[in-house]
Design a protein around this motif. Structure first.
Motif, PDB file in Angstrom:
ATOM      1  N   GLY A 185      48.927  18.479  52.433  1.00 14.81           N
ATOM      2  CA  GLY A 185      49.240  17.078  52.732  1.00 14.81           C
ATOM      3  C   GLY A 185      48.139  16.444  53.558  1.00 14.81           C
ATOM      4  N   LEU A 186      48.401  15.238  53.988  1.00 16.41           N
ATOM      5  CA  LEU A 186      47.324  14.432  54.563  1.00 16.41           C
ATOM      6  C   LEU A 186      47.288  14.459  56.074  1.00 16.41           C
ATOM      7  CD1 LEU A 186      48.101  11.262  52.460  1.00 16.41           C
ATOM      8  CD2 LEU A 186      46.452  13.023  51.934  1.00 16.41           C
ATOM      9  N   ASP A 187      48.359  14.954  56.690  1.00 19.17           N
ATOM     10  CA  ASP A 187      48.505  14.675  58.118  1.00 19.17           C
ATOM     11  C   ASP A 187      47.847  15.682  59.044  1.00 19.17           C
ATOM     12  OD1 ASP A 187      50.077  12.945  56.847  1.00 19.17           O
ATOM     13  OD2 ASP A 187      51.971  13.562  57.709  1.00 19.17           O
ATOM     14  N   ASP A 188      46.790  16.330  58.610  1.00 14.18           N
ATOM     15  CA  ASP A 188      46.202  17.348  59.467  1.00 14.18           C
ATOM     16  C   ASP A 188      44.710  17.091  59.684  1.00 14.18           C
ATOM     17  OD1 ASP A 188      45.508  19.533  60.849  1.00 14.18           O
ATOM     18  OD2 ASP A 188      46.121  21.017  59.352  1.00 14.18           O
ATOM     19  N   PRO A 189      44.371  16.140  60.588  1.00 23.20           N
ATOM     20  CA  PRO A 189      42.968  15.754  60.754  1.00 23.20           C
ATOM     21  C   PRO A 189      42.066  16.895  61.211  1.00 23.20           C
ATOM     22  CG  PRO A 189      44.442  14.190  61.842  1.00 23.20           C
ATOM     23  CD  PRO A 189      45.278  15.349  61.414  1.00 23.20           C
ATOM     24  N   THR A 190      42.632  18.001  61.769  1.00 21.66           N
ATOM     25  CA  THR A 190      41.758  19.092  62.211  1.00 21.66           C
ATOM     26  C   THR A 190      41.034  19.722  61.024  1.00 21.66           C
ATOM     27  OG1 THR A 190      43.557  20.668  61.992  1.00 21.66           O
ATOM     28  CG2 THR A 190      43.239  19.704  64.181  1.00 21.66           C
ATOM     29  N   ARG A 191      41.574  19.536  59.842  1.00 17.55           N
ATOM     30  CA  ARG A 191      40.959  20.160  58.667  1.00 17.55           C
ATOM     31  C   ARG A 191      39.972  19.217  57.973  1.00 17.55           C
ATOM     32  NH1 ARG A 191      44.176  24.452  56.256  1.00 17.55           N
ATOM     33  NH2 ARG A 191      46.090  24.728  57.394  1.00 17.55           N
ATOM     34  N   TYR A 192      39.897  17.984  58.412  1.00 15.78           N
ATOM     35  CA  TYR A 192      39.113  16.994  57.675  1.00 15.78           C
ATOM     36  C   TYR A 192      37.649  17.391  57.499  1.00 15.78           C
ATOM     37  CZ  TYR A 192      42.776  13.397  57.826  1.00 15.78           C
ATOM     38  OH  TYR A 192      43.911  12.682  57.656  1.00 15.78           O
ATOM     39  N   GLY A 193      37.037  17.988  58.557  1.00 13.62           N
ATOM     40  CA  GLY A 193      35.606  18.278  58.527  1.00 13.62           C
ATOM     41  C   GLY A 193      35.239  19.155  57.351  1.00 13.62           C
ATOM     42  N   SER A 194      35.917  20.282  57.253  1.00 10.89           N
ATOM     43  CA  SER A 194      35.581  21.239  56.208  1.00 10.89           C
ATOM     44  C   SER A 194      35.949  20.684  54.820  1.00 10.89           C
ATOM     45  CB  SER A 194      36.319  22.533  56.520  1.00 10.89           C
ATOM     46  OG  SER A 194      36.585  23.244  55.383  1.00 10.89           O
ATOM     47  N   VAL A 195      37.069  19.976  54.739  1.00 11.92           N
ATOM     48  CA  VAL A 195      37.493  19.371  53.470  1.00 11.92           C
ATOM     49  C   VAL A 195      36.440  18.368  52.997  1.00 11.92           C
ATOM     50  CG1 VAL A 195      39.127  17.704  52.515  1.00 11.92           C
ATOM     51  CG2 VAL A 195      39.982  19.666  53.785  1.00 11.92           C
ATOM     52  N   ALA A 196      35.965  17.520  53.937  1.00  9.21           N
ATOM     53  CA  ALA A 196      35.009  16.468  53.570  1.00  9.21           C
ATOM     54  C   ALA A 196      33.690  17.078  53.106  1.00  9.21           C
ATOM     55  CB  ALA A 196      34.790  15.538  54.758  1.00  9.21           C
ATOM     56  N   GLU A 197      33.287  18.157  53.750  1.00  6.35           N
ATOM     57  CA  GLU A 197      32.051  18.850  53.357  1.00  6.35           C
ATOM     58  C   GLU A 197      32.180  19.411  51.947  1.00  6.35           C
ATOM     59  OE1 GLU A 197      30.997  21.028  57.313  1.00  6.35           O
ATOM     60  OE2 GLU A 197      30.709  22.379  55.587  1.00  6.35           O
ATOM     61  N   GLY A 198      33.324  20.084  51.706  1.00  8.65           N
ATOM     62  CA  GLY A 198      33.559  20.667  50.386  1.00  8.65           C
ATOM     63  C   GLY A 198      33.593  19.587  49.318  1.00  8.65           C
ATOM     64  N   MET A 199      34.265  18.477  49.617  1.00  6.82           N
ATOM     65  CA  MET A 199      34.370  17.391  48.620  1.00  6.82           C
ATOM     66  C   MET A 199      32.994  16.783  48.355  1.00  6.82           C
ATOM     67  SD  MET A 199      36.540  15.856  46.644  1.00  6.82           S
ATOM     68  CE  MET A 199      38.193  15.340  47.032  1.00  6.82           C
ATOM     69  N   ASP A 200      32.173  16.652  49.409  1.00  2.00           N
ATOM     70  CA  ASP A 200      30.834  16.091  49.231  1.00  2.00           C
ATOM     71  C   ASP A 200      30.011  16.988  48.295  1.00  2.00           C
ATOM     72  OD1 ASP A 200      28.878  14.112  49.813  1.00  2.00           O
ATOM     73  OD2 ASP A 200      27.825  15.631  51.012  1.00  2.00           O
ATOM     74  N   ALA A 201      30.116  18.306  48.503  1.00  2.00           N
ATOM     75  CA  ALA A 201      29.368  19.231  47.647  1.00  2.00           C
ATOM     76  C   ALA A 201      29.860  19.111  46.200  1.00  2.00           C
ATOM     77  CB  ALA A 201      29.534  20.648  48.156  1.00  2.00           C
ATOM     78  N   LEU A 202      31.184  19.012  46.025  1.00  2.00           N
ATOM     79  CA  LEU A 202      31.737  18.889  44.667  1.00  2.00           C
ATOM     80  C   LEU A 202      31.288  17.591  43.993  1.00  2.00           C
ATOM     81  CD1 LEU A 202      35.484  20.048  44.714  1.00  2.00           C
ATOM     82  CD2 LEU A 202      33.602  21.077  43.461  1.00  2.00           C
ATOM     83  N   VAL A 203      31.322  16.500  44.792  1.00  2.00           N
ATOM     84  CA  VAL A 203      30.935  15.187  44.239  1.00  2.00           C
ATOM     85  C   VAL A 203      29.475  15.232  43.782  1.00  2.00           C
ATOM     86  CG1 VAL A 203      30.426  12.814  44.967  1.00  2.00           C
ATOM     87  CG2 VAL A 203      32.661  13.808  45.470  1.00  2.00           C
ATOM     88  N   THR A 204      28.601  15.787  44.631  1.00  2.00           N
ATOM     89  CA  THR A 204      27.174  15.863  44.271  1.00  2.00           C
ATOM     90  C   THR A 204      27.012  16.715  43.009  1.00  2.00           C
ATOM     91  OG1 THR A 204      26.730  15.826  46.622  1.00  2.00           O
ATOM     92  CG2 THR A 204      24.891  16.452  45.222  1.00  2.00           C
ATOM     93  N   TYR A 205      27.736  17.820  42.975  1.00  2.00           N
ATOM     94  CA  TYR A 205      27.603  18.735  41.840  1.00  2.00           C
ATOM     95  C   TYR A 205      28.127  18.100  40.546  1.00  2.00           C
ATOM     96  CZ  TYR A 205      27.896  22.861  38.965  1.00  2.00           C
ATOM     97  OH  TYR A 205      27.743  23.742  37.932  1.00  2.00           O
ATOM     98  N   PHE A 206      29.296  17.465  40.621  1.00  2.00           N
ATOM     99  CA  PHE A 206      29.857  16.828  39.414  1.00  2.00           C
ATOM    100  C   PHE A 206      28.907  15.740  38.903  1.00  2.00           C
ATOM    101  CE2 PHE A 206      34.396  18.311  40.214  1.00  2.00           C
ATOM    102  CZ  PHE A 206      34.495  18.988  39.019  1.00  2.00           C
ATOM    103  N   ARG A 207      28.284  15.011  39.835  1.00  2.00           N
ATOM    104  CA  ARG A 207      27.327  13.967  39.399  1.00  2.00           C
ATOM    105  C   ARG A 207      26.228  14.581  38.532  1.00  2.00           C
ATOM    106  NH1 ARG A 207      27.194  10.935  44.651  1.00  2.00           N
ATOM    107  NH2 ARG A 207      28.921   9.539  44.217  1.00  2.00           N
TER     108      ARG A 207
END
Ligand code: HEM
Length: 410
Positions: A185-207
């Protein structure tokens, strides 16, 4: 199998050990007495009966659009990390969070790529892969999830998309980083850092993959999504990104849990296990019964789009609603012997893949994989048993799955 006494409404705790390990037993009394219940602790409605969950899934006043309001409320300030914002922007493009007419447009375009034929083509590959994964299991005790149930859907979806073999490991690592956002779910900001990094890598890769398959089309899902057209309309890059990430997450842990929960259910029902081993089972019916009995889709979330009355309760605009699919799927008012696994149960409308316009787009793929893996696993080792020790169910609201499933092969 009901392990706990059903909880009385006043003592309900959604995330208690009892609720997580046996939601169907724990919420049974609530489903019988207050199927539309306001939970003061989680400040959310819990809807638990089959009839009411099915109705809510078809009722547009229970809106799917819960990401945009969250972004507006929590992530629009100047201090928001741009990578966190990017992760949520990708999520907000998922069709599962879209309302009409955007949802239908997106779904129609995606269905051009995700066809029954494209799924059927994967059968031979899924059979070979399952056999290879089973061959690699060492004698003695092993974790079924890590060794077979998780790798199978993860490799299949990566291959289906066109992720080259040499990138697979990195791709899986990024996916694992983003996964908590989707499952917890969305309500756990302590996890945002690692999630955002992973998503950035995925976004760059999918591009890079979009670029590659635009220049050199191939027989894969990304090429098909790039080609999908409706008159002059096509998917934008943001929509492609959203769709690829949704397919990735939609199809990964859910299918792993489908396989693991199915094998667990069989090990707890020796008569049904014997029938499966002796090929006395119609797999089409059996798969729907595995989904009904203990499918991985535990709860879906909606938000009230207006004030309205539902089954005598006043639901207010903006209130969160948990539609408890796995509890509804054991409703005795909808199923005879609802607490029993009966692989020859006549087809009925279980809610494990959702219902209505957001019905799971990947259901044929999940069925194909589980329909190959579950019988292959139980037939491979006639002496297969559960290893001693308690099962560890994941403390997630949306997903019904185990951290690991330790088994012993003879
Ligand atoms: C056993 C495995 C699976 C389960 C239990 C499952 C469950 C669900 C559920 C309950 C929904 C509806 C969500 C809602 O109404 O809010 C859904 C939607 C969706 N699922 Fe699955 N899913 C599974 C496998 C897959 C696979 C393999 C894929 C794709 C590779 C996939 C892709 C999707 C997509 C794209 C949607 C959104 C459909 C829409 O909004 O129109 N799922 N799934």
């Amino acid at each position: 199998m009901t392990v706990n006494a059903p909880a009385a409404p006043e003592s309900i705790d959604l995330m208690s050990l009892e609720a997580v390990s046996d939601p169907q037993g724990y919420f049974a009394q609530l489903r019988a007495t207050q199927p539309v219940y306001w939970d003061p602790q989680y400040r959310s409605w819990l809807i638990t009966s089959h009839r009411h969950v099915a109705e809510a899934l078809r009722d547009p006043r229970f809106s799917c659009d819960r990401i945009e309001p969250y972004i507006r409320k929590k992530l629009s300030g100047p201090d928001t990390d741009p990578l966190v914002r990017q992760a949520f922007d990708v999520l907000s493009g998922w069709m599962v969070f879209k309302e009409e007419p955007d949802h239908s447009r997106l779904r129609r375009l995606c269905m051009q790529a995700f066809t029954p034929q494209s799924i059927a083509k994967l059968r031979a590959r899924a059979e070979i892969l399952t056999a290879e994964l089973l061959d690699a299991v060492a004698p003695g005790e092993f974790d079924l999830i890590a060794s077979v149930a998780a790798p199978l859907p993860s490799i299949i979806i990566a291959e289906m998309m066109g992720v080259p073999v040499e990138d697979r490991l990195r791709f899986e690592q990024w996916t694992a980083k983003v996964s908590p956002l989707v499952s917890t779910g969305l309500d756990d900001p302590t996890r945002y850092g690692s999630v955002a990094e992973g998503m950035d890598a995925l976004v760059t890769y999918f591009r890079q993959l979009f670029q590659r398959y635009t220049e050199q089309p191939a027989d894969n899902l990304i090429t098909a999504l790039l080609r999908a057209r409706e008159q002059n309309d096509a998917l934008s890059e943001a929509e492609l990104m959203a769709t690829c990430t949704l397919m990735l997450f939609g199809g990964h842990e859910t299918t792993a849990n489908f396989i693991a929960n199915g094998v667990l259910a069989l090990l707890r029902h020796p008569g049904q296990l014997a029938a499966m081993r002796e090929d006395r089972v119609d797999m089409k019916l059996a798969l729907e019964e595995f989904m009904r009995y203990d499918g991985p889709g535990k709860t879906v979330v909606r938000v009230a789009s207006e004030d309205f009355e539902f089954e005598g309760q006043q639901i207010q605009k903006g209130q969160r609603v948990f539609l408890m699919l796995s509890v509804a799927n054991r409703d005795p008012l909808a199923y005879e012997d609802a607490e029993l696994l009966k692989l020859d149960r006549p087809p009925g409308r279980h809610l494990g893949f959702g219902f209505g316009m957001h019905f799971c787009l990947g259901a044929p793929l999940a069925r194909l994989e589980a329909g190959i893996a579950i019988p292959a696993i139980v037939k491979r080792w006639p002496g297969l048993t559960l290893a001693p020790g308690p099962l560890q169910w994941l403390p997630f609201l949306g997903t019904r799955g185990m951290r690991e499933l330790r088994l012993r092969r003879a």
